[in-house]
Design a protein around this motif. Sequence first.
Motif, mmCIF file in Angstrom:
data_model
loop_
_atom_site.group_PDB
_atom_site.id
_atom_site.type_symbol
_atom_site.label_atom_id
_atom_site.label_comp_id
_atom_site.label_asym_id
_atom_site.label_seq_id
_atom_site.Cartn_x
_atom_site.Cartn_y
_atom_site.Cartn_z
ATOM 1 N N UNK A 206 69.812 10.280 48.861
ATOM 2 C CA UNK A 206 69.550 8.936 48.359
ATOM 3 C C UNK A 206 70.606 8.424 47.394
ATOM 4 N N UNK A 207 70.850 7.120 47.450
ATOM 5 C CA UNK A 207 71.659 6.439 46.447
ATOM 6 C C UNK A 207 70.810 6.064 45.237
ATOM 7 N N UNK A 208 69.535 5.745 45.504
ATOM 8 C CA UNK A 208 68.575 5.488 44.430
ATOM 9 C C UNK A 208 67.272 6.194 44.751
ATOM 10 N N UNK A 209 66.586 6.682 43.703
ATOM 11 C CA UNK A 209 65.297 7.334 43.850
ATOM 12 C C UNK A 209 64.257 6.534 43.084
ATOM 13 N N UNK A 210 63.135 6.240 43.733
ATOM 14 C CA UNK A 210 62.042 5.520 43.106
ATOM 15 C C UNK A 210 60.817 6.433 43.079
ATOM 16 N N UNK A 211 60.167 6.487 41.937
ATOM 17 C CA UNK A 211 58.966 7.315 41.778
ATOM 18 C C UNK A 211 57.732 6.424 41.833
ATOM 19 N N UNK A 212 56.854 6.684 42.802
ATOM 20 C CA UNK A 212 55.584 5.973 42.889
ATOM 21 C C UNK A 212 54.512 6.778 42.179
ATOM 22 N N UNK A 213 53.724 6.090 41.369
ATOM 23 C CA UNK A 213 52.594 6.723 40.684
ATOM 24 C C UNK A 213 51.527 5.668 40.456
ATOM 25 N N UNK A 215 50.084 3.766 42.401
ATOM 26 C CA UNK A 215 50.287 2.547 43.164
ATOM 27 C C UNK A 215 51.401 1.656 42.696
ATOM 28 N N UNK A 216 52.197 2.130 41.726
ATOM 29 C CA UNK A 216 53.285 1.317 41.208
ATOM 30 C C UNK A 216 54.568 2.132 41.123
ATOM 31 N N UNK A 217 55.693 1.426 40.966
ATOM 32 C CA UNK A 217 56.967 2.107 40.759
ATOM 33 C C UNK A 217 57.039 2.513 39.298
ATOM 34 N N UNK A 218 56.980 3.841 39.068
ATOM 35 C CA UNK A 218 56.918 4.363 37.702
ATOM 36 C C UNK A 218 58.281 4.738 37.147
ATOM 37 N N UNK A 219 59.280 4.842 37.982
ATOM 38 C CA UNK A 219 60.601 5.205 37.507
ATOM 39 C C UNK A 219 61.631 4.981 38.599
ATOM 40 N N UNK A 220 62.884 4.787 38.205
ATOM 41 C CA UNK A 220 63.967 4.572 39.162
ATOM 42 C C UNK A 220 65.239 5.183 38.604
ATOM 43 N N UNK A 221 65.974 5.857 39.467
ATOM 44 C CA UNK A 221 67.216 6.502 39.076
ATOM 45 C C UNK A 221 68.271 6.287 40.147
ATOM 46 N N UNK A 222 69.514 6.087 39.710
ATOM 47 C CA UNK A 222 70.633 6.112 40.634
ATOM 48 C C UNK A 222 71.102 7.561 40.813
ATOM 49 N N UNK A 223 71.827 7.786 41.887
ATOM 50 C CA UNK A 223 72.294 9.145 42.149
ATOM 51 C C UNK A 223 73.185 9.660 41.013
ATOM 52 N N UNK A 224 74.038 8.778 40.473
ATOM 53 C CA UNK A 224 74.931 9.238 39.410
ATOM 54 C C UNK A 224 74.148 9.607 38.148
#
Length: 254
Positions: A206-213, A215-224
């Motif tokens: 992935x270029x970006x990772x999104x964490x679902x918790x 029912x919502x997006x609880x966190x987001x990270x770029x690969x770097x």
Amino acid sequence: MAMNPAPPLLEVSGLCVGRGTQRILDGVDLRIDGGEIIALLGANGAGKTTLARCVAGLMRPVAGSVWLDGARVDSMHPSSRRALGMAVNHWLLPLELSGHECVQLFARAQGQPGHAPAAAPLLLSLGLDASRLAQPLGCYSLGMRQKLGLALGMLGSPRLLVLDESLSGLDAVSLAAAEALLRARCAQGAAVLLATHALEHAARFADRLLLLHAGRVAGAWRRDELTVLAGQGHDLLQVLGAATAIQAASGGAG
């Protein structure tokens, strides 16, 4: 004069699934540009498959919208259907058909020639040669079914490819082949949405990772950002787990 930014390939706005307080998805927003691979992470029941199915037009939300390549997906406009491909889960494949017959069936359903000659290099790159395709799917291993399901989703060169746990069961060689195929498609402007609980797949692809918790997006990270955290000795599973715990403690807001 400032130029307007290009619209995203995929835009999900305020997506809700479920009734009353029993919400599987609760106001999810998501944007994906062409060329990106996005991973959806989360525990079982976090809503990954539900979001993937809504994006693919297989489930109708109670609120919100999904737009793909300029067309609203839930209207099932022909252009949005052509722009989207979804890998077929291995348990949904018709085991009585051969691999070749399965490719023919899916190609015809997409309005392509029945023999789908363009699929041959794709299938071969995943280790599915003529001898394999002549066998009934009931004789395939789990990994072979996963590779065929991935190939079926990629028929017709869709702008967006949705993968729901579609890489599990692949050996290291097949995983590398799948990664090369996905990167090649993204280099041509396509995008990938990968729903998975396997952090190793997400961190690799992935270029970006999104964490679902909840029912919502609880966190987001770029690969770097993940690379920096890993370089500092952080355990990425602990990072994601901590984000989940913080989100739960705050009542699921975010």
